[in-house]
Design an enzyme around this catalytic site. Structure first.
Site, PDB file in Angstrom:
ATOM      1  N   THR A  15       1.273  -1.460   0.010  1.00  0.00           N
ATOM      2  CA  THR A  15       0.174   0.300   0.249  1.00  0.00           C
ATOM      3  C   THR A  15       0.433   1.269   0.092  1.00  0.00           C
ATOM      4  OG1 THR A  15      -0.481   0.442   2.405  1.00  0.00           O
ATOM      5  CG2 THR A  15      -2.026  -1.517   1.435  1.00  0.00           C
ATOM      6  N   ASP A  16       0.094   2.107  -0.373  1.00  0.00           N
ATOM      7  CA  ASP A  16       1.009   3.862  -0.866  1.00  0.00           C
ATOM      8  C   ASP A  16       1.143   4.561   0.954  1.00  0.00           C
ATOM      9  OD1 ASP A  16      -1.665   5.120  -1.053  1.00  0.00           O
ATOM     10  OD2 ASP A  16      -1.269   5.126  -2.950  1.00  0.00           O
ATOM     11  N   GLN A  17       0.715   5.496   0.591  1.00  0.00           N
ATOM     12  CA  GLN A  17       0.729   6.593   1.249  1.00  0.00           C
ATOM     13  C   GLN A  17      -0.993   6.980   1.837  1.00  0.00           C
ATOM     14  OE1 GLN A  17       2.192  10.639   1.545  1.00  0.00           O
ATOM     15  NE2 GLN A  17       2.122  10.556   3.553  1.00  0.00           N
ATOM     16  N   GLY A  19      -2.133   4.298   2.058  1.00  0.00           N
ATOM     17  CA  GLY A  19      -2.996   3.189   2.220  1.00  0.00           C
ATOM     18  C   GLY A  19      -4.201   1.762   1.143  1.00  0.00           C
ATOM     19  N   VAL A  20      -3.980   2.351   0.035  1.00  0.00           N
ATOM     20  CA  VAL A  20      -4.801   1.675  -1.307  1.00  0.00           C
ATOM     21  C   VAL A  20      -3.364   1.010  -1.487  1.00  0.00           C
ATOM     22  CG1 VAL A  20      -6.359   3.362  -0.990  1.00  0.00           C
ATOM     23  CG2 VAL A  20      -4.375   3.548  -3.062  1.00  0.00           C
TER      24      VAL A  20
END
Length: 142
Positions: A15-17, A19-20
Site C-alpha cells: 500500500t501507499d501513503q 492506504g491503498v
C-alpha cells in the site's frame, strides 16, 4: 474458455501513503494471474525459461476502478484475450473480497530466444502451448 483464478492477500508493504494498493503492484498481480493461467493449462513458465525462451511484455494496460486496501484479498482472473501464434494477449480482472471489480487490464507478450532476444514461433517451439491457446481463442470466439 478457461478463466484462471489466483488470490493474493493485500500486504501492508503493497500500500501507499493513502492506504491503498500502490498502482504498480497490480502489474505484479497480473503476472501472478498469468502464471496461474499457464499452470492451469498444464504448462510451466519456469520450464519455458529453462528451455532458453523468455516471454517479455510488449504492451500493458491497467484501468483502475476501485482501490484495494491492506487486509483485503485480491482475486485475479486471467484468460487469453488474443493469440496470433507469435503474440499472446492476456486479459485480467482483479476483484476484492466482496467481488467488486477493482482493476481491468491486459498484457501482450511475445516469446524470444534468451540468447538473442529474437522472436520465435510458439507453434514451432511449443506446439502443445499453441494448440491450447488456439483452443482458448476458438472458445472465446464462441
Amino acid at each position: 474458455m478457461l478463466i484462471s483464478e489466483a488470490k493474493v492477500d493485500v500486504r501492508y508493504a503493497e500500500t501507499d501513503q493513502m492506504g491503498v494498493v500502490y498502482h504498480a503492484n497490480y502489474l505484479v498481480w497480473f503476472e501472478i494471474g498469468r502464471t496461474a493461467f499457464i499452470d492451469d493449462l498444464g504448462f510451466s513458465y519456469a520450464q519455458m525459461e529453462k528451455d532458453g525462451i523468455l516471454s517479455p511484455v510488449t504492451e500493458i494496460h491497467a484501468n483502475y476502478k476501485k482501490p484495494l486496501t491492506y487486509g483485503d484479498q485480491a482475486k485475479i482472473f486471467t484468460w487469453v484475450e488474443e493469440y496470433s501464434g507469435l503474440k499472446v494477449t492476456y486479459g485480467y480482472e482483479i476483484k476484492n473480497s466482496e467481488d467488486e471489480l477493482c482493476v481491468t487490464g491486459y498484457s501482450t507478450h511475445v516469446c524470444v530466444r534468451k540468447a538473442t532476444f529474437r522472436p520465435i514461433s510458439i507453434k514451432k517451439y511449443f506446439p502443445d502451448w499453441h494448440l491450447a491457446y488456439e483452443a482458448q481463442k476458438k472458445q472465446k470466439q464462441g
